[in-house]
Design an enzyme around this catalytic site. Structure first.
Site, PDB file in Angstrom:
ATOM      1  CD  GLU A  36     -17.267  79.426  20.009  1.00 25.07           C
ATOM      2  OE1 GLU A  36     -18.465  79.087  19.893  1.00 25.07           O
ATOM      3  OE2 GLU A  36     -16.912  80.578  20.295  1.00 25.07           O
ATOM      4  CB  CYS A  71     -21.787  74.564  15.088  1.00 26.02           C
ATOM      5  SG  CYS A  71     -20.965  76.049  14.526  1.00 26.02           S
TER       6      CYS A  71
HETATM    7  P1  NAP Z   1     -15.068  66.249  16.867  1.00 24.07           P
HETATM    8  O1  NAP Z   1     -15.096  64.821  16.595  1.00 24.07           O
HETATM    9  O2  NAP Z   1     -15.220  66.727  18.238  1.00 24.07           O
HETATM   10  O3  NAP Z   1     -13.686  66.796  16.243  1.00 24.07           O
HETATM   11  C1  NAP Z   1     -13.265  68.122  16.441  1.00 24.07           C
HETATM   12  C2  NAP Z   1     -11.817  68.118  16.840  1.00 24.07           C
HETATM   13  O4  NAP Z   1     -11.677  67.561  18.133  1.00 24.07           O
HETATM   14  C3  NAP Z   1     -10.932  67.277  15.938  1.00 24.07           C
HETATM   15  O5  NAP Z   1      -9.683  67.905  15.803  1.00 24.07           O
HETATM   16  C4  NAP Z   1     -10.816  65.981  16.709  1.00 24.07           C
HETATM   17  O6  NAP Z   1      -9.687  65.251  16.365  1.00 24.07           O
HETATM   18  C5  NAP Z   1     -10.751  66.480  18.107  1.00 24.07           C
HETATM   19  N1  NAP Z   1     -11.149  65.535  19.122  1.00 24.07           N
HETATM   20  C6  NAP Z   1     -12.152  64.618  19.050  1.00 24.07           C
HETATM   21  N2  NAP Z   1     -12.264  63.970  20.233  1.00 24.07           N
HETATM   22  C7  NAP Z   1     -11.324  64.481  21.052  1.00 24.07           C
HETATM   23  C8  NAP Z   1     -10.917  64.200  22.385  1.00 24.07           C
HETATM   24  N3  NAP Z   1     -11.535  63.284  23.119  1.00 24.07           N
HETATM   25  N4  NAP Z   1      -9.905  64.916  22.905  1.00 24.07           N
HETATM   26  C9  NAP Z   1      -9.282  65.853  22.183  1.00 24.07           C
HETATM   27  N5  NAP Z   1      -9.599  66.145  20.906  1.00 24.07           N
HETATM   28  C10 NAP Z   1     -10.619  65.482  20.345  1.00 24.07           C
HETATM   29  O7  NAP Z   1     -16.138  67.060  16.061  1.00 24.07           O
HETATM   30  P2  NAP Z   1     -16.631  66.776  14.601  1.00 24.07           P
HETATM   31  O8  NAP Z   1     -17.693  65.774  14.680  1.00 24.07           O
HETATM   32  O9  NAP Z   1     -15.481  66.538  13.714  1.00 24.07           O
HETATM   33  O10 NAP Z   1     -17.223  68.232  14.287  1.00 24.07           O
HETATM   34  C11 NAP Z   1     -18.532  68.512  14.353  1.00 24.07           C
HETATM   35  C12 NAP Z   1     -18.926  69.107  15.684  1.00 24.07           C
HETATM   36  O11 NAP Z   1     -18.307  70.373  15.850  1.00 24.07           O
HETATM   37  C13 NAP Z   1     -20.413  69.380  15.736  1.00 24.07           C
HETATM   38  O12 NAP Z   1     -20.922  69.060  16.995  1.00 24.07           O
HETATM   39  C14 NAP Z   1     -20.486  70.880  15.494  1.00 24.07           C
HETATM   40  O13 NAP Z   1     -21.661  71.474  15.952  1.00 24.07           O
HETATM   41  C15 NAP Z   1     -19.277  71.352  16.200  1.00 24.07           C
HETATM   42  N6  NAP Z   1     -18.876  72.673  15.713  1.00 24.07           N
HETATM   43  C16 NAP Z   1     -19.058  73.744  16.526  1.00 24.07           C
HETATM   44  C17 NAP Z   1     -18.739  75.010  16.084  1.00 24.07           C
HETATM   45  C18 NAP Z   1     -18.934  76.213  16.958  1.00 24.07           C
HETATM   46  O14 NAP Z   1     -18.364  77.254  16.656  1.00 24.07           O
HETATM   47  N7  NAP Z   1     -19.699  76.144  18.023  1.00 24.07           N
HETATM   48  C19 NAP Z   1     -18.234  75.187  14.804  1.00 24.07           C
HETATM   49  C20 NAP Z   1     -18.066  74.061  13.997  1.00 24.07           C
HETATM   50  C21 NAP Z   1     -18.388  72.803  14.476  1.00 24.07           C
HETATM   51  P3  NAP Z   1      -9.775  63.941  15.402  1.00 24.07           P
HETATM   52  O15 NAP Z   1     -10.260  64.426  14.084  1.00 24.07           O
HETATM   53  O16 NAP Z   1      -8.396  63.449  15.381  1.00 24.07           O
HETATM   54  O17 NAP Z   1     -10.756  63.018  16.058  1.00 24.07           O
END
Ligand code: NAP
Length: 458
Positions: A231, A265
């Site tokens: 997602e 998102c």
């Molecule tokens: P993010 O940086 O990807 O973080 C999300 C999760 O992934 C965190 O637990 C993060 O851990 C972990 N993570 C980051 N890089 C990783 C890697 N290389 N390997 C494994 N885990 C990793 O996302 P964000 O910026 O916090 O959140 C916003 C994003 O989420 C936006 O793009 C939004 O659109 C998307 N989102 C999508 C949905 C949906 O249902 N489609 C819902 C909500 C949000 P750390 O915090 O430790 O880095």
């Protein structure tokens, strides 16, 4: 990224946590593996009783949990309260509907030469959930409520900036009576995710987050031949056609763009408005965006709090600066305020061209892009001209136009005369770079991590 509560309204570190050691992670996975053996045998009634109690605790502790989320990631506290209530509803929903959703399906036995043939939906085991901070309780509930009801067990790697909310969620389930090991929070950084997912005792993963995180986890899942649900991001269109109720479209559009300080998102990010109503829409929309109260997210009157992280705020500022540098116009906002905290004002950007980053990238903050189009065809083409395909919104009272947009919008969800929302009752997810697989709904989400087991009996 440190595992810590850092108040985004002030930039102050409130509490830091040491990441779990490899030994602690290994013990947690072992516990999950053990817990699965008995949890998979629990009856739906027993699981539902726990889910129901969890819902009761969420309701009873709504204000404290909401304040914790607001402290850790800055969402307006009234929105945080609504989020907790929504989580309680989802637990009740799956407590009530999981058994029917996962009831074995009898198949036509004669054509396959059987006395009886059926399909079962059995749990698969420990599932790793990598979750984002933006809806810190709701995103986890979306994973936990259906999966625990299905008999799976959960290992949560929450975002590093919401550790207390993560532990609080686990605490709710523990107090609801969930057996030890069935749902555990791992306080780990993203660097520890490959090790967890590669462990043979962990059977699958779900990621809600950025495309970079999704791609990285999916790569490991691919190498390990493990199922992954993704997602990811979105850049949802909000299309306004001549027959729309403009006042309503403006009011809903502002909410759709600015809920959660613009960090959703499924926020409407690109407003695509027909020439015939563009002037009226723009005037009213910009006025409404300008009027939003920006400030302390703990104040119930606040509509826009700070962005969750300094890096997130800087990314939004850089994307807007890139657009302005390439000729975009700013109709309101667009300037970083003075003072502490990671605030970014409600902003409307116009005169956008494809070479600007905002045209193709997701903007994760209260920044609306405004486009004008001359026809429904042009609106559709622009709406689909994005790498993403999560939600989409179209405003028209013309039934033929509604039908056409529902069919031709290349997105996982289409909302007509409304804005994209998640409900336990309906599947949620996207296409293209927004990911694959579904959460929620009465069958699609809850079956994602089930073994769809064919049974043939002679
Ligand atoms: P993010 O940086 O990807 O973080 C999300 C999760 O992934 C965190 O637990 C993060 O851990 C972990 N993570 C980051 N890089 C990783 C890697 N290389 N390997 C494994 N885990 C990793 O996302 P964000 O910026 O916090 O959140 C916003 C994003 O989420 C936006 O793009 C939004 O659109 C998307 N989102 C999508 C949905 C949906 O249902 N489609 C819902 C909500 C949000 P750390 O915090 O430790 O880095």
């Amino acid at each position: 990224m440190p595992i810590a509560t850092i108040n985004p309204a002030t930039g102050q570190t409130i509490k830091s946590f040491d990441p779990a050691s490899p030994g602690e992670v290994d013990r947690a996975i072992g516990l999950a593996d053990q817990a699965f053996r008995s949890w998979r045998q629990a009856s739906f009634a027993d699981r539902a009783a726990i889910a129901g109690r969890a819902a009761g605790i969420l309701d009873a502790e709504r204000d404290d949990l909401a304040a914790l989320m607001t402290l850790e990631m800055g969402k307006p506290v009234e929105e945080a309260k609504a989020e907790v209530t929504k989580c309680a509803k989802a637990f009740r929903f799956y407590a009530e509907h999981a058994e029917a959703a996962l009831a074995p399906e009898e198949a036509d036995a004669a054509p396959v030469g059987a006395r009886r043939a059926l399909v079962r939906f059995d749990p698969i085991g420990p599932v790793l959930a990598v979750m984002p901070w933006n809806f810190p309780l709701w995103q986890v509930t979306r994973f936990a409520a259906p999966n625990l009801m299905a008999g799976n067990v959960g290992l949560l790697k929450h975002a590093s900036n919401v550790p207390q909310t993560a532990l609080g969620f686990e605490g709710v389930l523990t107090r609801a009576g969930l057996p030890e090991g069935v749902f555990q929070t791992l306080l780990i950084g993203s660097d520890a995710v490959p090790g967890v997912l590669s462990d043979p005792r962990v059977r699958a993963a779900t990621v809600t987050g950025s495309n970079a995180a999704g791609a990285s986890v999916a790569e490991i899942a691919g190498a390990e031949i493990k199922k992954v649900v993704l997602e990811l991001g979105g850049s949802d269109p909000f299309i306004v056609l001549p027959s729309a109720d403009i006042d309503e479209a403006v009011a809903v559009g502002v909410k759709a763009r600015c809920q959660n300080n613009g960090q959703s998102c499924i926020a409407a990010k690109r407003f695509i408005v027909h020439d015939a109503v563009a002037a009226e829409f723009q005037e009213k929309f910009v006025a409404a965006m300008r009027s939003l109260a920006v400030g302390d997210p703990m104040d119930p009157a606040t509509r826009i709090g700070p962005l969750a992280t300094e890096q997130g705020r800087d990314s939004v500022a850089e994307q807007v600066a890139d657009a302005v540098g390439k000729g975009a116009g700013i109709l309101c906002g667009g300037r970083l305020p003075d003072g502490p905290g990671w605030f970014y004002p409600p902003t409307v950007v116009t005169a956008i061209t494809p070479e600007m980053r905002v045209f193709t990238e997701e903007v994760f903050g209260p920044v609306a892009q405004l486009y004008r189009v001359a026809s429904a065809e042009e609106a559709l083409e622009l709406a689909n001209a994005t790498p993403y395909g999560l939600g989409s919104n179209v405003w028209t009272r013309d039934p033929g136009e509604q039908e056409r947009f529902i069919r031709e919008l290349d997105a996982g969800m289409v909302f007509v005369n409304g804005y994209t929302v998640s409900f336990p009752e309906l599947p949620f997810g996207g296409v293209k770079a927004s990911g694959h697989g579904r959460e929620l709904g009465t069958s699609y989400g809850i079956r994602e991590f089930c073994n769809i087991k064919t049974v043939w009996i002679s």
